[in-house]
Design an enzyme around this catalytic site. Structure first.
Site, PDB file in Angstrom:
ATOM      1  N   HIS A 182       0.856  -1.185   0.000  1.00 36.47           N
ATOM      2  CA  HIS A 182       0.000   0.000   0.000  1.00 36.47           C
ATOM      3  C   HIS A 182       0.891   1.233   0.000  1.00 36.47           C
ATOM      4  O   HIS A 182       1.728   1.405   0.887  1.00 36.47           O
ATOM      5  CB  HIS A 182      -0.922  -0.013   1.226  1.00 36.47           C
ATOM      6  N   ARG A 184       0.849   4.451   0.643  1.00 35.65           N
ATOM      7  CA  ARG A 184       1.007   5.468   1.686  1.00 35.65           C
ATOM      8  C   ARG A 184       1.620   4.939   2.975  1.00 35.65           C
ATOM      9  O   ARG A 184       1.908   5.709   3.885  1.00 35.65           O
ATOM     10  CB  ARG A 184      -0.354   6.076   1.999  1.00 35.65           C
ATOM     11  N   GLU A 185       1.833   3.615   3.054  1.00 33.17           N
ATOM     12  CA  GLU A 185       2.307   3.034   4.311  1.00 33.17           C
ATOM     13  C   GLU A 185       3.835   3.044   4.347  1.00 33.17           C
ATOM     14  O   GLU A 185       4.505   2.008   4.388  1.00 33.17           O
ATOM     15  CB  GLU A 185       1.687   1.638   4.479  1.00 33.17           C
ATOM     16  N   ASN A 258      -3.628  -5.642  -2.495  1.00 33.13           N
ATOM     17  CA  ASN A 258      -3.957  -6.614  -1.448  1.00 33.13           C
ATOM     18  C   ASN A 258      -5.397  -7.122  -1.529  1.00 33.13           C
ATOM     19  O   ASN A 258      -5.947  -7.623  -0.550  1.00 33.13           O
ATOM     20  CB  ASN A 258      -3.676  -6.028  -0.059  1.00 33.13           C
ATOM     21  N   HIS A 311       2.194  -4.009   6.718  1.00 33.66           N
ATOM     22  CA  HIS A 311       1.277  -2.881   6.538  1.00 33.66           C
ATOM     23  C   HIS A 311       1.334  -1.972   7.756  1.00 33.66           C
ATOM     24  O   HIS A 311       1.869  -2.324   8.799  1.00 33.66           O
ATOM     25  CB  HIS A 311      -0.166  -3.385   6.387  1.00 33.66           C
ATOM     26  N   SER A 312       0.742  -0.787   7.615  1.00 34.55           N
ATOM     27  CA  SER A 312       0.517   0.074   8.768  1.00 34.55           C
ATOM     28  C   SER A 312      -0.896   0.632   8.629  1.00 34.55           C
ATOM     29  O   SER A 312      -1.376   0.792   7.504  1.00 34.55           O
ATOM     30  CB  SER A 312       1.540   1.214   8.794  1.00 34.55           C
ATOM     31  N   TYR A 313      -1.565   0.870   9.721  1.00 32.67           N
ATOM     32  CA  TYR A 313      -1.141   0.851  11.090  1.00 32.67           C
ATOM     33  C   TYR A 313      -2.194   0.127  11.915  1.00 32.67           C
ATOM     34  O   TYR A 313      -3.306  -0.093  11.410  1.00 32.67           O
ATOM     35  CB  TYR A 313      -0.989   2.301  11.605  1.00 32.67           C
ATOM     36  N   TYR A 363     -10.570  -7.066   9.657  1.00 31.37           N
ATOM     37  CA  TYR A 363     -11.863  -7.088   8.970  1.00 31.37           C
ATOM     38  C   TYR A 363     -11.776  -8.068   7.795  1.00 31.37           C
ATOM     39  O   TYR A 363     -10.678  -8.516   7.446  1.00 31.37           O
ATOM     40  CB  TYR A 363     -12.273  -5.696   8.463  1.00 31.37           C
ATOM     41  N   GLU A 385       0.215  -5.153  10.991  1.00 27.29           N
ATOM     42  CA  GLU A 385      -0.146  -3.742  10.957  1.00 27.29           C
ATOM     43  C   GLU A 385       0.735  -3.131  12.045  1.00 27.29           C
ATOM     44  O   GLU A 385       0.549  -3.404  13.236  1.00 27.29           O
ATOM     45  CB  GLU A 385      -1.631  -3.510  11.297  1.00 27.29           C
TER      46      GLU A 385
HETATM   47  O1  0X9 Z   1      -6.927  -3.615   4.151  1.00 19.82           O
HETATM   48  C1  0X9 Z   1      -5.814  -4.129   4.084  1.00 19.82           C
HETATM   49  O2  0X9 Z   1      -5.363  -4.589   3.057  1.00 19.82           O
HETATM   50  C2  0X9 Z   1      -4.933  -4.187   5.317  1.00 19.82           C
HETATM   51  N1  0X9 Z   1      -5.129  -3.031   6.143  1.00 19.82           N
HETATM   52  S1  0X9 Z   1      -4.502  -1.604   5.634  1.00 19.82           S
HETATM   53  O3  0X9 Z   1      -4.976  -0.535   6.464  1.00 19.82           O
HETATM   54  N2  0X9 Z   1      -2.933  -1.652   5.819  1.00 19.82           N
HETATM   55  O4  0X9 Z   1      -4.818  -1.421   4.262  1.00 19.82           O
HETATM   56  C3  0X9 Z   1      -5.227  -5.442   6.098  1.00 19.82           C
HETATM   57  C4  0X9 Z   1      -4.889  -6.639   5.323  1.00 19.82           C
HETATM   58  C5  0X9 Z   1      -4.531  -7.826   6.077  1.00 19.82           C
HETATM   59  N3  0X9 Z   1      -4.602  -8.943   5.217  1.00 19.82           N
HETATM   60  C6  0X9 Z   1      -3.644  -9.364   4.353  1.00 19.82           C
HETATM   61  N4  0X9 Z   1      -2.434  -8.891   4.374  1.00 19.82           N
HETATM   62  N5  0X9 Z   1      -3.986 -10.283   3.513  1.00 19.82           N
HETATM   63 ZN    ZN Z   2      -1.914  -1.728   4.030  1.00 24.29          ZN
END
Ligand code: 0X9
Ligand code: ZN
Length: 475
Positions: A182, A184-185, A258, A311-313, A363, A385
């Protein structure tokens, strides 16, 4: 999870700009972006925010207040969707510009100056330069290779970090760490680069690091989404997706990488089929060059055993599944790995990450990375995260975040070293199974010197005994 993107809004200015935005005028001084806070009550609210043109600035859209980045005109549209937005940062662009200026100054000061590289976030070029600098320091341990190209033609680059061949050959287990999926992370890129830096700079003096580098093949992809990353520096700080060209050129292109992996792909529960959405999954699984390249890299490395998608956060350590509430068949092992990682993170400064499957810990995510890495490739696929309260953490958080997670990330290497290197892998297929027994016995019966398992210089029943012990002990 805190949700303030900046705390710098002066109420007077806020009201003034809000009035301007409310008037719908495109005045010359009107900032292009502002941050407002709205209250969400159910998960469907994310779509209503996006319909209004807003980008919600949280990892998780749970009931309560959430900050939303808006462009001119979006305030009215948010009201039209039934929200009651409160202005908290009328000039988000100024805040983003200040952040970029600060980072560029640090970069300049760092060139031969007192600032070290980790004192601030780094634009794409500087990350690539740093990868080369690390490689040039230890070309015997580090290799940089291109494994694909992006929509905009940028190379996708990985660092392979591993010691001289010999140990665990040819079954040296592999660890794949990617960040910057992502755009912005930014902090995830720094944290992953810190892993590279640590593996290389501590190799000579730290016995554990040496064992991990000699015994494990580390493949690090610090910026999996370089087009988006660059765009988040040059054009729009809060960009998340890749730079897939927009349909009709409306400026809202991009796919959420993702959401583009094949396992669980295509569900409207945890991803979107609408191209302008922040969680647009793309037209087909692996439709995006970035994810397709990562898939091919993974397929080319049958020795890979574990993976981490940073990922963050939100302070979470997660594992499959993301696309279903069901627990995955290996949930118990994942949980043990996650809890060990938790302990190591907690030991640094007491941060208590949540540990659990993606679906229930953050989620529903359909077509996310960990589901494919586990569901298709059978890897122990984890995702962080990182600690933080928004997508723009202060640069003073870089080092602590990096130090805090390093031991947990290294544990993934320790785990594969302990579980996937077998002295008793007699047929050298990198698996521990009864074929090894067959291969040993045939070598022994044939009088082959390779069956001298205890290294005594002669074949005798002690070799059988020590092989069987090693096999049963999964050594
Ligand atoms: O929505 C997402 O992709 C992730 N959160 S974020 O705020 N960094 O965008 C969570 C994804 C967790 N799942 C996987 N990595 N598959
Ligand atoms: Zn992310």
């Amino acid at each position: 999870m805190g949700r303030r993107a900046t705390g710098r809004a002066a109420l007077g200015a806020a009201l003034g700009v809000m009035a301007c935005l409310l008037a719908g005028g495109a005045g010359a001084e009107e900032p292009a972006h502002a941050i407002v806070r709205v209250v969400v009550t159910d998960p469907g609210d994310g779509e209503r925010i996006e319909r209004a043109g807003g980008v919600w600035l949280a990892c998780e859209l749970s009931p309560g207040p959430v900050e939303v980045l808006i462009g001119s005109g979006d305030l009215d549209r948010l009201r039209g969707e039934g929200f009651d937005p409160v202005m908290i940062e009328p000039d988000a662009d100024a805040a983003f510009a200040a952040e970029r200026e600060r980072a560029m100054l640090a970069l300049q000061r760092g060139k031969g100056g007192p600032d070290d590289w980790w004192s601030d976030f780094k634009p794409l070029d500087a990350v690539l330069e740093k990868m080369e600098e690390i490689r040039d320091r230890r070309p015997d341990l580090v290799e940089i290779f291109e494994f694909g190209r992006t929509w905009e033609g940028r190379p996708l680059l990985a660092m392979r970090i591993t010691g001289p061949m010999g140990v665990n050959e040819p079954c040296r287990p592999g660890v794949l760490l990617n960040s910057g999926q992502h755009a912005r992370e930014w902090i995830t890129v720094m944290v992953n680069m810190w892993v590279a830096e640590s593996l290389v700079s501590r190799y000579d003096d730290d016995p554990l690091i040496r064992e991990l580098v000699d015994g494990v093949e580390w493949v690090l992809v610090p910026v999996l989404n370089p087009d988006g990353y660059e765009y988040s520096w040059t054009d729009f700080r809060m960009w998340r997706k890749n730079r897939r060209p927009s349909v009709g050129g409306n400026g809202r292109g991009g796919a959420d990488l993702n959401r583009n992996y094949e396992v669980g792909w295509g569900s409207n529960h945890g991803s979107s089929g609408t191209p302008s959405s922040e969680t647009y999954r793309g037209p087909a699984p692996f439709s995006e060059p970035e994810t397709a390249a990562l898939r091919d890299l993974t397929l080319s490395m049958p020795n890979l055993r574990t993976h981490n998608d940073m990922h963050s956060y939100g302070e979470q350590i997660m594992y499959p599944w993301g696309h279903t509430r069901d627990l995955c068949p290996d949930n118990g092992v994942f949980r043990d790995i996650g809890l060990e990682m938790y302990d190591r993170i907690e030991a640094y400064r007491g941060h208590r990450y949540d540990v659990g499957p993606v679906y229930t810990t953050i989620y529903p995510v359909s077509g996310g990375s960990v589901d494919w890495f586990y569901g298709d490739r059978g890897l122990w696929s984890m995702t962080y995260e990182l600690y933080g309260t928004n997508f723009t953490p202060p640069p003073s958080e870089i080092r602590p975040n990096a130090e805090e997670t390093l031991p947990a990330t290294l544990y993934q290497g320790e785990f594969v070293l302990a579980n996937y290197t077998f002295r008793a892998d007699f047929d050298r297929d990198c698996d521990h199974d009864f074929f090894d027994v067959g291969a040993f016995l045939s070598a022994y019966v044939a009088g082959d010197a390779s069956a001298d398992f205890d290294g005594s210089g002669e074949l005798n029943p002690d070799d059988v005994k020590s092989f069987v012990e090693a096999f049963l002990g999964r050594e």
